[in-house]
Scaffold this motif. Structure first.
Motif, short mmCIF file in Angstrom:
data_model
loop_
_atom_site.label_atom_id
_atom_site.label_comp_id
_atom_site.label_asym_id
_atom_site.label_seq_id
_atom_site.Cartn_x
_atom_site.Cartn_y
_atom_site.Cartn_z
N ALA A 1 -0.78 -52.44 42.01
CA ALA A 1 -1.05 -52.79 40.62
C ALA A 1 -0.67 -54.23 40.33
CB ALA A 1 -0.30 -51.84 39.69
N ILE B 1 7.43 -47.90 37.70
CA ILE B 1 6.17 -48.17 37.02
C ILE B 1 5.95 -49.68 37.07
CG2 ILE B 1 4.91 -47.99 34.85
CD1 ILE B 1 6.70 -45.58 34.19
N HIS B 2 4.84 -50.08 37.69
CA HIS B 2 4.52 -51.50 37.89
C HIS B 2 3.38 -51.87 36.95
CE1 HIS B 2 3.09 -54.80 40.94
NE2 HIS B 2 3.61 -55.32 39.85
N ASN B 3 3.66 -52.74 35.99
CA ASN B 3 2.64 -53.17 35.03
C ASN B 3 1.99 -51.98 34.31
OD1 ASN B 3 3.07 -55.87 35.73
ND2 ASN B 3 1.54 -55.80 37.35
N GLY B 4 2.79 -50.96 34.02
CA GLY B 4 2.28 -49.79 33.31
C GLY B 4 1.67 -48.73 34.20
N VAL B 5 1.70 -48.93 35.52
CA VAL B 5 1.08 -48.02 36.47
C VAL B 5 2.15 -47.42 37.37
CG1 VAL B 5 -0.64 -47.79 38.32
CG2 VAL B 5 -1.03 -49.41 36.45
N VAL C 1 3.96 -46.32 40.48
CA VAL C 1 3.83 -46.65 41.90
C VAL C 1 4.82 -45.86 42.78
CG1 VAL C 1 2.81 -48.93 41.56
CG2 VAL C 1 5.31 -48.70 41.61
N VAL D 1 -5.41 -51.01 41.95
CA VAL D 1 -5.67 -50.59 40.58
C VAL D 1 -5.42 -51.80 39.68
CG1 VAL D 1 -4.87 -49.15 38.68
CG2 VAL D 1 -5.12 -48.16 40.96
N PRO E 1 -4.25 -53.55 36.65
CA PRO E 1 -3.38 -53.16 35.53
C PRO E 1 -3.86 -53.77 34.23
CG PRO E 1 -2.41 -54.99 36.71
CD PRO E 1 -3.68 -54.64 37.45
#
Length: 267
Positions: free
Chosen positions: A175, A208-212, A214, A48, A50
């Motif tokens: 991400a 949450i990795h870079n706003g995503v 996980v 995905v 980011p």
């Protein structure tokens, strides 16, 4: 060339260009699962893309700032000050191998349930592959690792990817940003509870990795280990946060924690 020939030739080029995922199939099976610890055959998380940058969140008023880019006074190495880690451009960097004062560093303070924000950057110069590329780790309570790894166009065993609970649960998606770009983790951590030396409730993590997202309220199996199943051993309700020196010059910045009260305390 026939259509079949073109397809075969393309497949051959793809096979040559796609790195082989290195992992292990002689390790224990994960409980209730068909996958081994570090199984290379486990499906790779979907990629995905980011947002281009952020979220680089400033510490709120009630946060404990562990690193603001100016000094390492909140950290210590196994034998004293974390003086081997390099301060550069508002970040701290894993030192070159063999540097005195290098190795993993730990916070002087201890934490249990918490909200954690941390930003990291894999080296811009790409060296190695798989687990040998931009490897570090954020080890919560000095036992439970959220993996840091350069996973941009870099396949590895899924439970060792960036955003994985190492050796247990792969990230829901990949991400990752390209090496040399800053990335962020925002973590909600619920510490395990023990009573009379026995596990009363396990640890949980949302990451949450870079706003995503996980990891979504993922239950941990125990401590994270290489090639072994995790298991719980009773420990204190709080413990230090540890950053791993895996030999790759990963950088960190903007690290802060908000200790969270237990649900019963917050009522």
């Amino acid at each position: 060339m026939t259509v079949a020939g073109v397809v075969a030739a393309t497949a051959g080029l793809y096979a040559q260009d796609t790195p082989k995922v290195v992992g292990y199939t002689d390790t224990p099976f994960l409980p209730g699962d068909k996958w081994h610890v570090h199984d290379p055959n486990r499906p790779q998380p979907q990629i995905v893309v980011p947002p281009a940058e952020g979220p680089f969140t400033k510490a709120p008023a009630d946060a404990i700032v562990l690193f603001d880019g100016t000094d390492l006074s909140k950290w210590q190495a196994g034998n004293g000050a974390a003086s081997g880690w390099v301060l550069k451009d508002g970040s701290m960097m894993v030192p070159p191998g063999g540097t005195p004062g290098g190795g993993d560093i730990l916070t002087k303070d201890s934490f249990g349930d918490m909200q954690l924000h941390i930003e990291w950057c894999a080296p811009e110069e790409v060296k190695g592959s798989g687990q040998g590329r931009g490897n570090s780790g954020i080890i919560i309570m000095n036992r439970y690792e959220l993996q840091v790894l350069d996973c941009y166009n870099n396949p590895t065993y899924p439970d060792g990817q960036a955003g994985a609970v190492y050796g247990q649960t792969p990230p829901l998606v990949n991400a990752s940003r390209p090496p040399g770009q800053w990335q962020s983790y925002d973590v909600l951590w619920t510490a395990p509870r023990f009573k009379d030396g026995k596990l009363e409730s396990p640890a949980y993590i949302t990451a949450i990795h870079n706003g995503v997202v996980v990891q979504n309220h993922t239950e941990l199996l125990g401590t994270t280990q290489h090639r072994q199943l995790g298991r719980y051993e009773a420990h204190e309700p709080t413990a230090p946060l540890r950053l791993q020196d895996h030999g790759d010059r990963v950088r960190y910045r903007n690290i802060w924690v908000r200790p969270l009260p237990a649900a019963t305390e917050a009522q």
